[in-house]
Design a protein around this motif. Structure first.
Motif, PDB file in Angstrom:
ATOM      1  N   LEU A  48      18.504  59.186  38.563  1.00 60.66           N
ATOM      2  CA  LEU A  48      17.232  59.655  38.001  1.00 60.66           C
ATOM      3  C   LEU A  48      16.407  58.497  37.433  1.00 60.66           C
ATOM      4  CD1 LEU A  48      18.410  62.941  36.233  1.00 60.66           C
ATOM      5  CD2 LEU A  48      17.084  62.734  38.352  1.00 60.66           C
ATOM      6  N   HIS A  49      16.923  57.266  37.563  1.00 62.61           N
ATOM      7  CA  HIS A  49      16.237  56.051  37.108  1.00 62.61           C
ATOM      8  C   HIS A  49      15.848  56.133  35.634  1.00 62.61           C
ATOM      9  CE1 HIS A  49      16.100  54.912  41.290  1.00 62.61           C
ATOM     10  NE2 HIS A  49      15.527  56.075  41.580  1.00 62.61           N
ATOM     11  N   ILE A  50      16.825  56.527  34.821  1.00 64.27           N
ATOM     12  CA  ILE A  50      16.593  56.668  33.390  1.00 64.27           C
ATOM     13  C   ILE A  50      16.992  55.375  32.687  1.00 64.27           C
ATOM     14  CG2 ILE A  50      17.303  57.928  31.317  1.00 64.27           C
ATOM     15  CD1 ILE A  50      17.672  60.387  33.122  1.00 64.27           C
ATOM     16  N   GLU A  51      16.130  54.906  31.825  1.00 63.73           N
ATOM     17  CA  GLU A  51      16.388  53.699  31.042  1.00 63.73           C
ATOM     18  C   GLU A  51      17.261  54.039  29.836  1.00 63.73           C
ATOM     19  OE1 GLU A  51      15.329  50.602  31.911  1.00 63.73           O
ATOM     20  OE2 GLU A  51      14.510  51.517  33.727  1.00 63.73           O
ATOM     21  N   GLY A  52      17.969  53.050  29.309  1.00 61.25           N
ATOM     22  CA  GLY A  52      18.784  53.234  28.114  1.00 61.25           C
ATOM     23  C   GLY A  52      20.041  54.043  28.376  1.00 61.25           C
ATOM     24  N   LYS A  53      20.658  53.813  29.525  1.00 56.86           N
ATOM     25  CA  LYS A  53      21.848  54.581  29.918  1.00 56.86           C
ATOM     26  C   LYS A  53      22.967  54.488  28.885  1.00 56.86           C
ATOM     27  CE  LYS A  53      21.037  53.766  34.838  1.00 56.86           C
ATOM     28  NZ  LYS A  53      19.826  52.971  34.668  1.00 56.86           N
ATOM     29  N   LYS A  54      23.194  53.282  28.391  1.00 61.49           N
ATOM     30  CA  LYS A  54      24.293  53.065  27.450  1.00 61.49           C
ATOM     31  C   LYS A  54      24.103  53.877  26.168  1.00 61.49           C
ATOM     32  CE  LYS A  54      26.894  49.299  25.358  1.00 61.49           C
ATOM     33  NZ  LYS A  54      27.005  47.838  25.198  1.00 61.49           N
ATOM     34  N   GLU A  55      22.909  53.870  25.642  1.00 57.18           N
ATOM     35  CA  GLU A  55      22.615  54.608  24.416  1.00 57.18           C
ATOM     36  C   GLU A  55      22.730  56.117  24.639  1.00 57.18           C
ATOM     37  OE1 GLU A  55      22.035  55.020  20.488  1.00 57.18           O
ATOM     38  OE2 GLU A  55      22.260  53.129  21.551  1.00 57.18           O
ATOM     39  N   ILE A  56      22.195  56.601  25.741  1.00 55.18           N
ATOM     40  CA  ILE A  56      22.275  58.035  26.058  1.00 55.18           C
ATOM     41  C   ILE A  56      23.735  58.436  26.241  1.00 55.18           C
ATOM     42  CG2 ILE A  56      21.700  59.784  27.797  1.00 55.18           C
ATOM     43  CD1 ILE A  56      19.051  58.167  28.219  1.00 55.18           C
ATOM     44  N   TYR A  57      24.491  57.601  26.935  1.00 52.32           N
ATOM     45  CA  TYR A  57      25.905  57.886  27.155  1.00 52.32           C
ATOM     46  C   TYR A  57      26.646  58.000  25.823  1.00 52.32           C
ATOM     47  CZ  TYR A  57      30.742  57.353  28.618  1.00 52.32           C
ATOM     48  OH  TYR A  57      32.089  57.545  28.797  1.00 52.32           O
ATOM     49  N   LYS A  58      26.449  57.026  24.959  1.00 52.60           N
ATOM     50  CA  LYS A  58      27.131  57.018  23.661  1.00 52.60           C
ATOM     51  C   LYS A  58      26.793  58.256  22.823  1.00 52.60           C
ATOM     52  CE  LYS A  58      27.058  52.124  22.576  1.00 52.60           C
ATOM     53  NZ  LYS A  58      26.661  51.203  21.528  1.00 52.60           N
ATOM     54  N   ARG A  59      25.539  58.671  22.853  1.00 51.55           N
ATOM     55  CA  ARG A  59      25.096  59.795  22.019  1.00 51.55           C
ATOM     56  C   ARG A  59      25.479  61.163  22.573  1.00 51.55           C
ATOM     57  NH1 ARG A  59      20.876  58.729  18.156  1.00 51.55           N
ATOM     58  NH2 ARG A  59      20.413  56.514  18.126  1.00 51.55           N
ATOM     59  N   SER A  60      25.839  61.228  23.859  1.00 56.10           N
ATOM     60  CA  SER A  60      26.016  62.553  24.447  1.00 56.10           C
ATOM     61  C   SER A  60      27.377  62.825  25.086  1.00 56.10           C
ATOM     62  CB  SER A  60      24.920  62.803  25.488  1.00 56.10           C
ATOM     63  OG  SER A  60      24.986  61.834  26.512  1.00 56.10           O
ATOM     64  N   ILE A  61      28.161  61.819  25.427  1.00 56.71           N
ATOM     65  CA  ILE A  61      29.358  62.064  26.237  1.00 56.71           C
ATOM     66  C   ILE A  61      30.392  62.934  25.522  1.00 56.71           C
ATOM     67  CG2 ILE A  61      30.536  59.915  25.598  1.00 56.71           C
ATOM     68  CD1 ILE A  61      30.659  61.792  28.986  1.00 56.71           C
ATOM     69  N   LEU A  62      30.606  62.749  24.257  1.00 58.91           N
ATOM     70  CA  LEU A  62      31.607  63.553  23.553  1.00 58.91           C
ATOM     71  C   LEU A  62      31.214  65.039  23.549  1.00 58.91           C
ATOM     72  CD1 LEU A  62      34.263  63.611  22.036  1.00 58.91           C
ATOM     73  CD2 LEU A  62      32.997  63.196  19.927  1.00 58.91           C
ATOM     74  N   LYS A  63      29.936  65.312  23.314  1.00 63.16           N
ATOM     75  CA  LYS A  63      29.467  66.699  23.346  1.00 63.16           C
ATOM     76  C   LYS A  63      29.610  67.282  24.745  1.00 63.16           C
ATOM     77  CE  LYS A  63      26.108  65.820  19.734  1.00 63.16           C
ATOM     78  NZ  LYS A  63      24.703  65.562  19.484  1.00 63.16           N
ATOM     79  N   ILE A  64      29.230  66.513  25.746  1.00 60.30           N
ATOM     80  CA  ILE A  64      29.348  66.973  27.137  1.00 60.30           C
ATOM     81  C   ILE A  64      30.795  67.312  27.453  1.00 60.30           C
ATOM     82  CG2 ILE A  64      29.203  66.198  29.547  1.00 60.30           C
ATOM     83  CD1 ILE A  64      26.675  64.594  28.649  1.00 60.30           C
TER      84      ILE A  64
END
Length: 173
Positions: A48-64
């Motif tokens: 999806l060509h989204i910027e800031g992958k690392k930050e998004i991953y850190k903030r959401s993976i546990l909830k996912i």
């Protein structure tokens, strides 16, 4: 469980019982689910060509990851319900639903549709929970949150609900 007609009903939730009887399987299941969720999230962010992958991953993976388990449980409970109502619906339900759902959902259209409903329930819960909570503290637009939630729902839904358990029982018994 043995019925009058000598047909045995084996437990529908073999993986769940296997996890309870063989706790060491959790050492495979938990990291495996986490890796799948991580891969789907990271690949989705990439495509999806989204910027800031690392930050998004850190903030959401546990909830996912946690919502994935919770959603799979919702579908599993629907499948388990099919086994509990057996006594109330009689022989037709037992022959066409209880056994087929537990052993081979491809045996008839009724069992297939019931298992499909459980899969859709789990997938829907994955979508809704991720859409509502997982990306709340990210900079993603609502449209991207919806797309990511949909991709996660499609690619992490519990398709193993359709696995014919009778293949395992034939090899064991």
């Amino acid at each position: 469980m043995k019925r009058k007609n000598n047909v045995r009903l084996y437990n529908l939730l073999l993986p769940l019982w296997a996890l309870l009887l063989l706790p060491q399987l959790w050492l495979i299941v938990i990291p495996g689910n986490f890796l799948i969720d991580s891969a789907v999230l990271l690949l989705s962010l990439h495509f999806l060509h989204i910027e800031g992958k690392k930050e998004i991953y850190k903030r959401s993976i546990l909830k996912i990851f946690l919502f994935g388990f919770l959603s799979d449980l919702a579908g599993s409970l629907l499948l388990f319900l099919s086994q509990l109502v057996d006594a109330y619906f009689g022989d037709w339900w037992y022959q066409n639903m209880t056994n087929a759902i537990a052993m081979n959902p491809f045996e008839n259209i009724f069992a297939f549709l019931y298992v499909l409903a459980a899969l859709l329930l789990s997938g829907g819960c994955i979508y809704l929970l991720n859409r509502r909570f997982s990306f709340r503290k990210t900079s993603l637009s609502p449209a991207l949150q919806k797309r990511l939630s949909l991709l996660l729902a499609v690619f992490t839904a519990p398709y193993l609900f359709f696995f014919p358990s009778n293949l395992i029982y034939r090899s064991l018994f």
